[in-house]
Enzyme design. Structure first.
Site, mmCIF file in Angstrom:
data_model
loop_
_atom_site.group_PDB
_atom_site.id
_atom_site.type_symbol
_atom_site.label_atom_id
_atom_site.label_comp_id
_atom_site.label_asym_id
_atom_site.label_seq_id
_atom_site.Cartn_x
_atom_site.Cartn_y
_atom_site.Cartn_z
ATOM 1 N N GLU C 46 0.828 -1.213 0.000
ATOM 2 C CA GLU C 46 0.000 0.000 0.000
ATOM 3 C C GLU C 46 0.862 1.262 0.000
ATOM 4 O O GLU C 46 0.630 2.189 -0.771
ATOM 5 C CB GLU C 46 -0.922 0.026 1.234
ATOM 6 C CG GLU C 46 -1.937 -1.114 1.322
ATOM 7 C CD GLU C 46 -2.951 -1.095 0.185
ATOM 8 O OE1 GLU C 46 -3.111 -0.064 -0.476
ATOM 9 O OE2 GLU C 46 -3.584 -2.157 -0.044
ATOM 10 N N ASN C 50 1.213 3.956 -3.094
ATOM 11 C CA ASN C 50 0.906 5.371 -2.888
ATOM 12 C C ASN C 50 2.038 6.275 -3.353
ATOM 13 O O ASN C 50 1.797 7.298 -3.999
ATOM 14 C CB ASN C 50 0.608 5.635 -1.409
ATOM 15 C CG ASN C 50 -0.810 5.232 -1.039
ATOM 16 O OD1 ASN C 50 -1.608 4.878 -1.907
ATOM 17 N ND2 ASN C 50 -1.125 5.275 0.250
ATOM 18 N N ARG C 104 -9.333 4.188 -7.165
ATOM 19 C CA ARG C 104 -8.674 3.941 -5.879
ATOM 20 C C ARG C 104 -9.772 3.857 -4.828
ATOM 21 O O ARG C 104 -10.781 4.562 -4.904
ATOM 22 C CB ARG C 104 -7.701 5.082 -5.531
ATOM 23 C CG ARG C 104 -6.572 5.296 -6.536
ATOM 24 C CD ARG C 104 -5.718 4.089 -6.726
ATOM 25 N NE ARG C 104 -5.076 3.670 -5.490
ATOM 26 C CZ ARG C 104 -4.498 2.498 -5.337
ATOM 27 N NH1 ARG C 104 -4.498 1.599 -6.315
ATOM 28 N NH2 ARG C 104 -3.934 2.179 -4.201
HETATM 29 N N1 LIG Z 1 2.930 9.177 -0.980
HETATM 30 C C1 LIG Z 1 1.867 10.009 -1.174
HETATM 31 N N2 LIG Z 1 2.046 11.177 -1.820
HETATM 32 C C2 LIG Z 1 1.006 12.014 -2.038
HETATM 33 N N3 LIG Z 1 -0.273 11.756 -1.635
HETATM 34 C C3 LIG Z 1 -0.512 10.601 -0.985
HETATM 35 C C4 LIG Z 1 0.546 9.680 -0.718
HETATM 36 N N4 LIG Z 1 -0.001 8.638 -0.053
HETATM 37 C C5 LIG Z 1 -1.294 8.890 0.085
HETATM 38 N N5 LIG Z 1 -1.622 10.092 -0.464
HETATM 39 C C6 LIG Z 1 -2.968 10.717 -0.492
HETATM 40 O O1 LIG Z 1 -3.786 10.075 0.478
HETATM 41 C C7 LIG Z 1 -4.949 9.528 -0.145
HETATM 42 C C8 LIG Z 1 -5.424 8.291 0.576
HETATM 43 O O2 LIG Z 1 -4.506 7.239 0.440
HETATM 44 P P1 LIG Z 1 -4.957 5.734 0.627
HETATM 45 O O3 LIG Z 1 -5.679 5.594 1.920
HETATM 46 O O4 LIG Z 1 -3.769 4.853 0.429
HETATM 47 O O5 LIG Z 1 -6.023 5.468 -0.531
HETATM 48 P P2 LIG Z 1 -5.891 5.405 -2.121
HETATM 49 O O6 LIG Z 1 -4.477 5.079 -2.507
HETATM 50 O O7 LIG Z 1 -6.839 4.314 -2.485
HETATM 51 O O8 LIG Z 1 -6.315 6.742 -2.635
HETATM 52 C C9 LIG Z 1 -4.529 9.311 -1.584
HETATM 53 O O9 LIG Z 1 -5.622 9.243 -2.455
HETATM 54 C C10 LIG Z 1 -3.648 10.529 -1.839
HETATM 55 O O10 LIG Z 1 -4.414 11.662 -2.120
#
Ligand SMILES: Nc1ncnc2c1ncn2[C@@H]1O[C@H](COP(=O)(O)OP(=O)(O)O)[C@@H](O)[C@H]1O
Ligand SMILES: Nc1ncnc2c1ncn2[C@@H]1O[C@H](COP(=O)(O)OP(=O)(O)O)[C@@H](O)[C@H]1O
Lengths: 140, 111, 140, 111
Positions: C46, C50, C104
């Site tokens: 995960e 991301n 997502r």
């Molecule tokens: N490494 C990252 N860099 C930038 N934004 C991030 C990062 N990780 C997460 N996010 C933000 O947090 C949100 C939620 O992440 P997550 O719970 O993993 O769900 P998803 O990947 O399904 O969108 C993402 O949609 C994104 O907007």
């Protein structure tokens, strides 16, 4: 270059298995044959083991394993910042070992040469050793 | 690694598992040498059926034990090496001094 | 600290599988249960996904996966130098996603929190994101 | 990934293998959606027997297909998820809107 990775880890002997598993996982991206995969795993295991036991002996240090993929060619670079090799030509001879008391067989470099397509060794006394190996995999 | 002694034949059977590298070799060596002394076995059978990987550290283990067993007047036999392990064994020329066979039964007939 | 490793790789989606395999191989040093191993693999998958899709979007960059072992505790730090997260509290809410058009689910952080014992997120807009997760494994 | 169509029932069976992550999801999505259009299937069965790993990208794939199939008036059924996959499915609440069963035969009776 199509892909690259760089792994650094402590010179602990239980990282030998970890490091060759990483090399195999990286190579898996190219969907190698089982034979190619076991050749890569073995060659990397030899280079990493050398860095750990010959490069650092009893001191603590980091070993670096880099991987690069270009088309069907995969390259691994194993390096340490350990004691270095005085005479590379001698070191690469089959059966030569600097540590017969450890029951080393002196076959490490021979295995790397046999299992990979090319190998280059650079070393600086007191500065460390870099082993670069590459192999072009069969088209699948 | 598992070991068993076949007393009346003075054979120590060493069953290796998973991967034999430098990290594992350090232990394997010590344990086998202690067991050879303790049991008065003079023959050594390496059962490699379940050994999926070996690098040149394994060569050192095999040749080192071969030297000890030779002094004791016994022999070393290797059972069922998988392809990767067999290649390492052959690359090192071990098959020229140590017999390789397919089953433990055969090995026990050969000691 | 008993062991450590640091892996850097290109933000290509075929490195997602590579990275979680590396995390699993590193955790294997602690002889985890199958369940612990699959929890670690999933959480790291995960965080790495991301970094690749949210951190860098269409630009090229490196993702870093660090691993540390201390007793029975294993820690992973996944970092990117990508666009950063504006509102971390919102981002970590179950079902929140900044990319619904990519299908997502917004469950990434929830999975990391559920499968690991603790998670810390640091982020700088335009500077990148660091996710630190740790888990203490059962004694074996 | 393998697919088969059971024409008289308008069922598309998608057999997933290995690991379903974001990298794989991109393809899987496209292929399934094309195949649904091409075959006029309205029901979708995900056979997860041989899927050893899935992360939250898989949730997106399942829910996305669920939405399409619902519009078509059909249903989605999941067959035999392994423990890791089942946990992800349950964590996302998918089991509340999509039926899960143990065999493909059962799934075909349920559409
Ligand atoms: N490494 C990252 N860099 C930038 N934004 C991030 C990062 N990780 C997460 N996010 C933000 O947090 C949100 C939620 O992440 P997550 O719970 O993993 O769900 P998803 O990947 O399904 O969108 C993402 O949609 C994104 O907007
Ligand atoms: N990374 C290294 N640092 C220092 N010396 C090395 C290194 N790699 C190899 N050597 C030297 O080269 C010799 C031969 O290496 P090798 O063929 O792998 O056989 P072995 O490891 O069995 O000794 C070693 O014994 C050692 O003296």
């Amino acid at each position: 270059m199509d892909n690259m990775m760089k792994l650094e880890f402590l010179n602990k002997s239980n990282n030998e298995r970890f490091a060759r598993t990483v090399a195999a996982a990286f190579a898996t991206i190219l969907d190698p044959t089982l034979e190619e995969l076991s050749e890569i795993k073995t060659a990397v295991s030899e280079a990493v083991t050398n860095a750990i036991i010959h490069g650092y002996e009893d001191s603590t240090g980091m070993v670096c394993l880099e991987g690069r993929i270009d088309g069907r060619t995969i390259e691994f670079i194993v390096s340490d910042r350990g004691k270095g090799i005085e005479d590379i030509t001698q070191a690469m001879q089959p059966l030569f070992t600097g540590k017969p008391e450890m029951e080393r067989s002196g076959m490490g470099f021979t295995i790397m040469e046999t299992f990979m397509d090319s190998i280059e060794v650079e070393s600086v006394l007191g500065g460390g050793t870099t082993v670069k190996m590459s192999k072009t995999l069969k088209d699948r | 690694m598992r070991m068993k002694l076949i007393g009346q034949m003075h054979v120590l059977v060493v069953e290796m598992e998973e991967e034999l590298d430098h990290h594992i070799a350090q232990n394997v060596r010590e344990i086998i040498d202690k067991e050879l002394k303790r049991t008065n076995a003079i023959n050594l059978v390496f059962d490699f059926r379940n050994l999926s990987f070996m690098d040149s550290s394994g060569i050192g283990v095999i040749i080192g034990r071969y030297k000890i067993v030779k002094i004791l007047g016994g022999s070393v036999i290797i059972v069922s090496p998988q392809p990767q392990v067999r290649r390492i064994i052959e690359m090192a020329g071990i098959h020229k001094i140590i017999k390789i066979t397919n089953t433990l039964d055969n090995a026990l007939k050969m000691v």
